[in-house]
Design an enzyme around this catalytic site. Structure first.
Site, PDB file in Angstrom:
ATOM      1  N   ILE A 129       0.821  -1.219   0.000  1.00  0.00           N
ATOM      2  CA  ILE A 129       0.000   0.000   0.000  1.00  0.00           C
ATOM      3  C   ILE A 129       0.855   1.269   0.000  1.00  0.00           C
ATOM      4  CG2 ILE A 129      -2.124  -0.945   0.988  1.00  0.00           C
ATOM      5  CD1 ILE A 129      -1.111   0.289   3.708  1.00  0.00           C
TER       6      ILE A 129
ATOM      7  N   THR B 186      -8.728   0.945  15.475  1.00  0.00           N
ATOM      8  CA  THR B 186      -8.728   0.192  16.725  1.00  0.00           C
ATOM      9  C   THR B 186      -9.171   1.066  17.904  1.00  0.00           C
ATOM     10  OG1 THR B 186      -7.181  -0.766  18.322  1.00  0.00           O
ATOM     11  CG2 THR B 186      -6.249   0.742  16.756  1.00  0.00           C
ATOM     12  N   ASP B 187      -9.606   0.408  18.973  1.00  0.00           N
ATOM     13  CA  ASP B 187      -9.960   1.164  20.183  1.00  0.00           C
ATOM     14  C   ASP B 187      -8.715   1.721  20.884  1.00  0.00           C
ATOM     15  OD1 ASP B 187      -8.944  -1.247  21.104  1.00  0.00           O
ATOM     16  OD2 ASP B 187     -10.671  -1.763  22.378  1.00  0.00           O
ATOM     17  N   GLU B 188      -7.532   1.194  20.495  1.00  0.00           N
ATOM     18  CA  GLU B 188      -6.315   1.579  21.224  1.00  0.00           C
ATOM     19  C   GLU B 188      -5.943   3.044  21.024  1.00  0.00           C
ATOM     20  OE1 GLU B 188      -3.249  -1.396  21.190  1.00  0.00           O
ATOM     21  OE2 GLU B 188      -4.682  -2.971  20.681  1.00  0.00           O
TER      22      GLU B 188
ATOM     23  N   TYR C  24       2.227   1.514  18.023  1.00  0.00           N
ATOM     24  CA  TYR C  24       1.148   0.979  17.181  1.00  0.00           C
ATOM     25  C   TYR C  24      -0.055   1.914  17.201  1.00  0.00           C
ATOM     26  CZ  TYR C  24      -3.079  -1.716  16.072  1.00  0.00           C
ATOM     27  OH  TYR C  24      -4.293  -2.119  15.567  1.00  0.00           O
TER      28      TYR C  24
ATOM     29  N   LYS D 105      -1.788   4.239  14.238  1.00  0.00           N
ATOM     30  CA  LYS D 105      -3.183   4.082  13.816  1.00  0.00           C
ATOM     31  C   LYS D 105      -3.938   5.415  13.986  1.00  0.00           C
ATOM     32  CE  LYS D 105      -5.181   0.853  12.578  1.00  0.00           C
ATOM     33  NZ  LYS D 105      -5.364   0.277  11.202  1.00  0.00           N
TER      34      LYS D 105
HETATM   35  P1  NAD Z   1      -3.002  -8.766  10.617  1.00  0.00           P
HETATM   36  O1  NAD Z   1      -1.655  -8.359  11.106  1.00  0.00           O
HETATM   37  O2  NAD Z   1      -3.489 -10.140  10.863  1.00  0.00           O
HETATM   38  O3  NAD Z   1      -3.093  -8.509   9.037  1.00  0.00           O
HETATM   39  C1  NAD Z   1      -2.532  -7.401   8.407  1.00  0.00           C
HETATM   40  C2  NAD Z   1      -2.464  -7.672   6.915  1.00  0.00           C
HETATM   41  O4  NAD Z   1      -1.937  -6.499   6.287  1.00  0.00           O
HETATM   42  C3  NAD Z   1      -1.537  -8.814   6.534  1.00  0.00           C
HETATM   43  O5  NAD Z   1      -2.158  -9.668   5.611  1.00  0.00           O
HETATM   44  C4  NAD Z   1      -0.334  -8.129   5.923  1.00  0.00           C
HETATM   45  O6  NAD Z   1       0.299  -8.907   4.914  1.00  0.00           O
HETATM   46  C5  NAD Z   1      -0.975  -6.884   5.330  1.00  0.00           C
HETATM   47  N1  NAD Z   1      -0.017  -5.793   5.178  1.00  0.00           N
HETATM   48  C6  NAD Z   1       0.877  -5.319   6.083  1.00  0.00           C
HETATM   49  N2  NAD Z   1       1.605  -4.324   5.550  1.00  0.00           N
HETATM   50  C7  NAD Z   1       1.148  -4.149   4.281  1.00  0.00           C
HETATM   51  C8  NAD Z   1       1.492  -3.262   3.231  1.00  0.00           C
HETATM   52  N3  NAD Z   1       2.468  -2.347   3.385  1.00  0.00           N
HETATM   53  N4  NAD Z   1       0.830  -3.346   2.070  1.00  0.00           N
HETATM   54  C9  NAD Z   1      -0.154  -4.277   1.901  1.00  0.00           C
HETATM   55  N5  NAD Z   1      -0.493  -5.136   2.856  1.00  0.00           N
HETATM   56  C10 NAD Z   1       0.132  -5.076   4.033  1.00  0.00           C
HETATM   57  O7  NAD Z   1      -4.003  -7.679  11.220  1.00  0.00           O
HETATM   58  P2  NAD Z   1      -5.507  -7.837  11.724  1.00  0.00           P
HETATM   59  O8  NAD Z   1      -5.519  -8.271  13.123  1.00  0.00           O
HETATM   60  O9  NAD Z   1      -6.278  -8.588  10.720  1.00  0.00           O
HETATM   61  O10 NAD Z   1      -5.952  -6.322  11.688  1.00  0.00           O
HETATM   62  C11 NAD Z   1      -6.509  -5.758  10.515  1.00  0.00           C
HETATM   63  C12 NAD Z   1      -6.824  -4.303  10.755  1.00  0.00           C
HETATM   64  O11 NAD Z   1      -7.747  -4.186  11.839  1.00  0.00           O
HETATM   65  C13 NAD Z   1      -5.627  -3.464  11.153  1.00  0.00           C
HETATM   66  O12 NAD Z   1      -5.749  -2.225  10.514  1.00  0.00           O
HETATM   67  C14 NAD Z   1      -5.739  -3.330  12.656  1.00  0.00           C
HETATM   68  O13 NAD Z   1      -5.150  -2.149  13.082  1.00  0.00           O
HETATM   69  C15 NAD Z   1      -7.234  -3.328  12.842  1.00  0.00           C
HETATM   70  N6  NAD Z   1      -7.729  -3.848  14.119  1.00  0.00           N
HETATM   71  C16 NAD Z   1      -7.337  -5.073  14.597  1.00  0.00           C
HETATM   72  C17 NAD Z   1      -7.865  -5.572  15.784  1.00  0.00           C
HETATM   73  C18 NAD Z   1      -7.477  -6.925  16.296  1.00  0.00           C
HETATM   74  O14 NAD Z   1      -7.893  -7.286  17.390  1.00  0.00           O
HETATM   75  N7  NAD Z   1      -6.752  -7.745  15.553  1.00  0.00           N
HETATM   76  C19 NAD Z   1      -8.766  -4.817  16.484  1.00  0.00           C
HETATM   77  C20 NAD Z   1      -9.160  -3.563  15.988  1.00  0.00           C
HETATM   78  C21 NAD Z   1      -8.637  -3.110  14.796  1.00  0.00           C
HETATM   79  P1  TYD Z   2      -2.563  -8.860  22.164  1.00  0.00           P
HETATM   80  O1  TYD Z   2      -3.243 -10.095  21.697  1.00  0.00           O
HETATM   81  O2  TYD Z   2      -1.152  -8.645  21.763  1.00  0.00           O
HETATM   82  O3  TYD Z   2      -3.479  -7.635  21.733  1.00  0.00           O
HETATM   83  P2  TYD Z   2      -3.424  -6.059  22.163  1.00  0.00           P
HETATM   84  O4  TYD Z   2      -2.102  -5.754  22.731  1.00  0.00           O
HETATM   85  O5  TYD Z   2      -3.669  -5.385  20.870  1.00  0.00           O
HETATM   86  O6  TYD Z   2      -4.525  -5.883  23.141  1.00  0.00           O
HETATM   87  O7  TYD Z   2      -2.622  -8.823  23.744  1.00  0.00           O
HETATM   88  C1  TYD Z   2      -3.837  -8.934  24.470  1.00  0.00           C
HETATM   89  C2  TYD Z   2      -3.497  -8.770  25.913  1.00  0.00           C
HETATM   90  O8  TYD Z   2      -2.746  -9.917  26.320  1.00  0.00           O
HETATM   91  C3  TYD Z   2      -2.623  -7.567  26.191  1.00  0.00           C
HETATM   92  O9  TYD Z   2      -3.027  -6.952  27.390  1.00  0.00           O
HETATM   93  C4  TYD Z   2      -1.239  -8.149  26.340  1.00  0.00           C
HETATM   94  C5  TYD Z   2      -1.482  -9.535  26.873  1.00  0.00           C
HETATM   95  N1  TYD Z   2      -0.479 -10.556  26.435  1.00  0.00           N
HETATM   96  C6  TYD Z   2       0.149 -11.349  27.378  1.00  0.00           C
HETATM   97  O10 TYD Z   2      -0.091 -11.231  28.570  1.00  0.00           O
HETATM   98  N2  TYD Z   2       1.063 -12.266  26.950  1.00  0.00           N
HETATM   99  C7  TYD Z   2       1.366 -12.435  25.631  1.00  0.00           C
HETATM  100  O11 TYD Z   2       2.225 -13.269  25.299  1.00  0.00           O
HETATM  101  C8  TYD Z   2       0.683 -11.621  24.695  1.00  0.00           C
HETATM  102  C9  TYD Z   2       0.971 -11.754  23.220  1.00  0.00           C
HETATM  103  C10 TYD Z   2      -0.233 -10.684  25.135  1.00  0.00           C
END
Ligand code: NAD
Ligand code: TYD
Length: 657
Positions: free
Chosen positions: A341, A414-416, A463, A467
Site C-alpha cells: 500500500i 482500533t480502540d487503542e 502501534y 493508527k
Molecule cells: P493482521 O496483522 O493479521 O493482518 C494485516 C495484513 O496487512 C496482513 O495480511 C499483511 O500482509 C498486510 N499488510 C501489512 N503491511 C502491508 C502493506 N504495506 N501493504 C499491503 N499489505 C500489508 O491484522 P488484523 O488483526 O487482521 O488487523 C486488521 C486491521 O484491523 C488493522 O488495521 C488493525 O489495526 C485493525 N484492528 C485489529 C484488531 C485486532 O484485534 N486484531 C482490532 C481492531 C482493529
Molecule cells: P494482544 O493479543 O497482543 O493484543 P493487544 O495488545 O492489541 O490488546 O494482547 C492482548 C493482551 O494480552 C494484552 O493486554 C497483552 C497480553 N499478552 C500477554 O499477557 N502475553 C502475551 O504473550 C501476549 C501476546 C499478550
C-alpha cells in the site's frame, strides 16, 4: 472528420454508437447491410467519395463459426473480398481503415500460451481462415490500417450472450456448460472505448499495425455462465459442468487462444479491465485481505455479493497468509493482488484499472509488541501506506465525471487510539450495557467509563500512535477534499486465522506444545473481546449503510482481565484435548510486563446498535469454543506458519523476559 462504421447493428457497432453519443469531435455514419452492402465494391467507393470519409471502422463480418463451415463461399466474400473493397475505397481517399479481426486466426497454439501479433496465423476452420484472408487483403492493398484482433466478445447486444441470459431466466431446470475450454470473454464496450479513445486523440496516426485486445484473465465457459446466473439472481437453474466432447464443434481448437496484449498496452498506454469488471455492480479493494480480520471480510463479501468484484490487495508480510482464503480463491468474483500500500503508483494503477468504487482498508502492522521494537515500520505502513492509498483514491475519483459520487473509503481502526481507561473497579461490577457478544457467565465491567466515538485520542504505544495518525489523515481527506470516508474503531478480535503472536492463538498453540504461557505483568489488564466474524458483519453493514464522515465504535461489551480469559482458554483446550481439568494451569508463567501496557480498553458500541441495528451473532462462550476447536482442528495451518522466521521472532520476544 467523417467516420464510416460498418456492421453498426452488431455488438461492437452498437458499442461505438454509445461512445459517439457521449460526445465526439467527429461525424460518425453508422451503416448496416441495408444502407451499405460492403460486398458491392462500387457502392463502397461511392459512399466513401460522396461523404468524404477519412476513416472506416469495419465491424461487419460473417461471425458464426460453425455455420461458416457449410457456407465457406459467403464467409470468404464477407470476411475477405468485402474487406478488400473497403481497403481500396479508403485508400483512394487517402484515409485509414480500422478493421476488427479475431483470435480465430490462431488455432494450433499450445494451451494458454499468449499469442503475439507477429506470430503466424494457424486457423483451423473456415471462419479463422477467411478472417486471416481479410487481414492479408488489407496488407496487400497497402492502405493505412490498424487491425484489432479480439477474443470472444459479449455485450447486451450479443446474440450468444442474450441466448445464455434467456436460458438462464427461463424455467429450464438444467443447463450444461463446457468447463474444459477456457478463453477470455471480452466486454465489447471495453474494446469500443479503447478504439474510440484512439480515434478521438488521433492516435491511430503513426501507429499502424496489428493489435491484440481482450480483457484480462482467463475463465471457462462454465465459470462465465455461473457468474451471469448469479448476477441474474437465478438459483433455480442447475448449471452443470460438461466436457467439450458433449458439444462436438465442427471447428476444433486445442483451446481458445489467449492474446498477448503487451503491444496495445505499451503503444497506447491503456489499462485493460478484467473480464469480471463489466459484469460487476461494484468493484472493491480490500487491503490486508490475507491477514486475520481481512480474510474474514474478504470471505464474507465474496460469498455474499457475487455481483461485486473483490480485489484483495496485500503485501503478504509475515502476517499475511493466502491459506486463510483457500476456500474462496477460485471464486470468479475474487482477485488477489500482491502489492504494498506504500507504493503510490501501484495503488493508483490498481484503482484506475479496476475502476474502484470502494476501498475497505485493513492492511496494517497490527501487533503492539512488534511496534515497541520497530516503530519505523509501523509509521511507514500505517501512516504513509494509508496516505498513499488515500491520495491514489483521490487522484482517480477526482478525475471521473461523477467525482466522489457513489464512492467510499472505509478505514478500519482500533480502540487503542483512545488510550487507556482507569480500572476503577478491579473486582468488576455488573456491566451496565450488553450485546449478544457479552459473556453470560462473566458479565463484568471494570470501570464506569467507556470509549465513545467522541473520546479524545490519546494513544500510548507506537502501534496506536500510528493508527491514530492514519485515522486523522482519513478524516482530513473528508474535511479537505470531500472524500466520502468512514472510520471504525474496534476492540480486540478473536477467532480463526489469527497469527499466533496475539494472545489467544499463541496460548492455544503453546498449550498444545506444553510451552510456558507468558502472562505480562500480573495479568490484570482488561480487554473487550469480539468474535472476528461479528466484526466482519459490522464492516459489511457500515460499508453499505453507514453515514459518510461518521465514526462508529465496534465492541462486544465483553470485558475480561487477561488472566481470566487465559483460564477460559486453558480450560477449553484441556477439555477438548481430553486432559483433566487444571492440567495446563502449571504452564502459566508471569513475565516482565509490556512497556507502557494500557490498563483497560472498553468500547461503547451503542451508537452502532442504535443507528444501524448491529448485534453480534455469537455469545462469548460459543465464540471461544468455536475458536479453540478451529485451532485444534487446523493444526497444519498453525504448523505451517510457526516454523523458521516465527521461531526467531518468538525467541527474540520472549527469551529474556
Ligand atoms: P493482521 O496483522 O493479521 O493482518 C494485516 C495484513 O496487512 C496482513 O495480511 C499483511 O500482509 C498486510 N499488510 C501489512 N503491511 C502491508 C502493506 N504495506 N501493504 C499491503 N499489505 C500489508 O491484522 P488484523 O488483526 O487482521 O488487523 C486488521 C486491521 O484491523 C488493522 O488495521 C488493525 O489495526 C485493525 N484492528 C485489529 C484488531 C485486532 O484485534 N486484531 C482490532 C481492531 C482493529
Ligand atoms: P494482544 O493479543 O497482543 O493484543 P493487544 O495488545 O492489541 O490488546 O494482547 C492482548 C493482551 O494480552 C494484552 O493486554 C497483552 C497480553 N499478552 C500477554 O499477557 N502475553 C502475551 O504473550 C501476549 C501476546 C499478550
Amino acid at each position: 472528420m467523417k467516420i464510416l462504421v460498418t456492421g453498426a447493428n452488431g455488438q461492437l457497432g452498437n458499442c461505438l454508437r454509445n461512445c459517439s453519443e457521449r460526445g465526439s469531435k467527429d461525424n460518425y455514419i453508422f451503416t448496416d447491410v441495408a444502407e451499405l452492402d460492403i460486398t458491392n465494391a462500387e457502392a463502397v467507393k461511392r459512399m466513401v467519395k460522396d461523404n468524404d470519409i477519412e476513416l472506416i471502422i469495419n465491424c461487419a463480418a460473417y461471425t458464426n463459426v460453425d455455420k461458416a463451415e457449410d457456407d465457406a463461399e459467403f464467409a470468404e466474400t464477407l470476411n475477405s473480398d468485402a474487406v478488400r473493397n473497403l481497403a481500396e475505397a479508403i485508400k483512394d481517399n487517402d484515409g485509414t481503415l480500422i478493421h476488427i479481426s479475431t483470435d480465430y486466426v490462431f488455432g494450433k497454439e499450445p494451451y494458454n500460451v499468449p499469442c503475439r501479433e507477429d506470430q503466424k496465423g494457424t486457423p483451423t476452420g473456415v471462419y479463422g481462415m477467411t478472417k486471416l484472408h481479410g487481414e492479408q487483403a488489407i496488407a496487400a492493398s497497402g492502405v493505412k490500417s490498424l487491425i484489432f484482433r479480439t477474443a470472444w466478445l459479449y455485450s447486451e447486444y450479443g446474440k450468444n450472450f442474450v441466448k445464455t441470459m434467456l436460458s438462464l431466466t427461463s424455467t429450464k431446470p438444467t443447463l450444461k456448460v463446457v468447463f474444459d475450454q477456457t478463453g477470455t470473454p471480452t466486454y465489447a464496450q471495453d474494446l469500443a472505448d479503447t478504439i474510440f479513445d484512439i480515434i478521438e486523440n488521433r492516435r491511430y496516426k503513426d501507429n499502424e499495425g496489428i493489435y491484440h485486445y481482450s480483457n484480462e484473465g482467463v475463465c471457462s465457459w462454465y465459470d462465465f455462465t455461473k457468474m451471469i446466473a448469479e448476477i441474474a439472481g437465478n438459483d433455480t437453474c442447475d448449471i452443470q459442468p460438461c466436457h467439450s466432447d458433449e458439444f462436438p464443434s465442427k471447428v476444433t481448437r486445442p483451446s481458445y487462444s489467449v492474446l498477448d496484449k503487451t503491444k496495445i498496452k505499451e503503444t497506447f498506454g491503456i489499462k485493460v479491465p478484467y473480464w469480471t469488471d463489466s459484469l460487476k455492480t461494484c468493484n472493491i479493494i480490500i487491503t490486508g485481505g490475507a491477514g486475520f480480520i481481512g480474510s474474514h471480510v474478504v470471505r464474507l463479501f465474496v460469498n455474499k455479493y457475487p455481483d461485486y468484484h473483490i480485489i484483495n490487495v496485500d503485501k503478504l508480510t509475515y502476517a499475511g497468509n493466502l491459506a486463510n482464503l483457500a476456500d474462496i480463491e477460485n471464486k470468479p468474483n475474487y482477485t488477489f493482488i500482491k502489492a504494498d500500500i506504500c507504493d503510490f503508483d501501484r495503488m493508483l494503477e490498481l484503482i484506475r484499472q479496476h475502476n474502484i468504487d470502494g476501498i475497505i482498508h485493513l492492511a496494517a502492522e497490527s501487533h503492539v509488541d512488534r511496534s515497541i521494537k520497530d516503530p519505523f515500520t509501523f509509521a511507514k505502513t500505517n501512516v504513509m501506506g494509508t496516505l498513499s492509498l488515500l491520495q491514489a483514491a483521490k487522484v482517480h475519483w477526482e478525475s471521473l465525471p461523477e467525482k466522489y459520487e457513489g464512492k467510499k473509503f472505509y478505514h478500519i481502526s482500533t480502540d487503542e487510539v483512545y488510550g487507556a481507561l482507569e480500572l476503577t473497579n478491579p473486582e468488576g461490577i455488573e456491566s451496565p450495557f450488553t450485546t449478544t457478544a457479552s459473556s453470560k457467565e462473566h458479565h463484568h465491567a471494570y470501570g464506569s467509563e467507556f470509549f465513545l466515538e467522541t473520546t479524545k485520542y490519546n494513544p500510548h504505544s507506537p502501534y496506536s500512535a500510528s493508527k491514530a495518525s492514519s485515522d486523522h489523515f482519513v478524516r482530513a481527506y473528508h474535511d479537505t477534499y470531500g472524500m466520502p470516508t468512514i472510520v471504525t474503531n474496534c476492540s480486540n478480535n478473536y477467532g480463526p486465522y489469527q497469527f499466533p503472536e496475539k494472545l489467544i492463538p499463541l496460548f492455544i498453540n503453546n498449550i498444545r506444545h506444553r510451552k510456558p504461557l507468558p502472562v505480562y505483568g500480573k495479568g490484570e489488564n482488561v480487554r473487550d473481546w469480539l468474535y472476528v466474524v461479528d466484526h466482519a458483519r459490522a464492516i459489511d453493514l457500515i460499508f453499505h449503510k453507514g453515514n459518510v464522515a461518521e465514526t462508529y465504535n465496534i465492541g462486544g461489551f465483553n470485558e475480561w482481565k487477561n488472566i481470566d480469559i487465559i483460564k477460559v482458554v486453558i480450560r477449553t483446550v484441556d477439555r477438548l484435548l481430553g486432559n483433566p481439568e487444571g492440567h495446563s494451569d502449571e504452564l502459566i508463567t508471569y513475565v516482565t510486563d509490556r512497556a507502557g501496557h494500557d490498563l483497560r480498553y472498553a468500547i461503547d458500541s451503542r451508537k452502532l446498535q442504535k443507528e444501524l441495528g448491529w448485534e453480534p451473532s455469537l455469545q462469548f462462550e460459543e465464540g471461544i469454543e468455536k475458536t479453540v476447536r478451529w485451532y485444534l482442528d487446523n493444526q497444519a495451518w498453525m504448523d505451517n506458519i510457526t516454523s523458521g522466521e516465527y521461531e526467531r521472532y518468538y525467541d527474540d520476544m520472549y527469551k529474556n523476559r
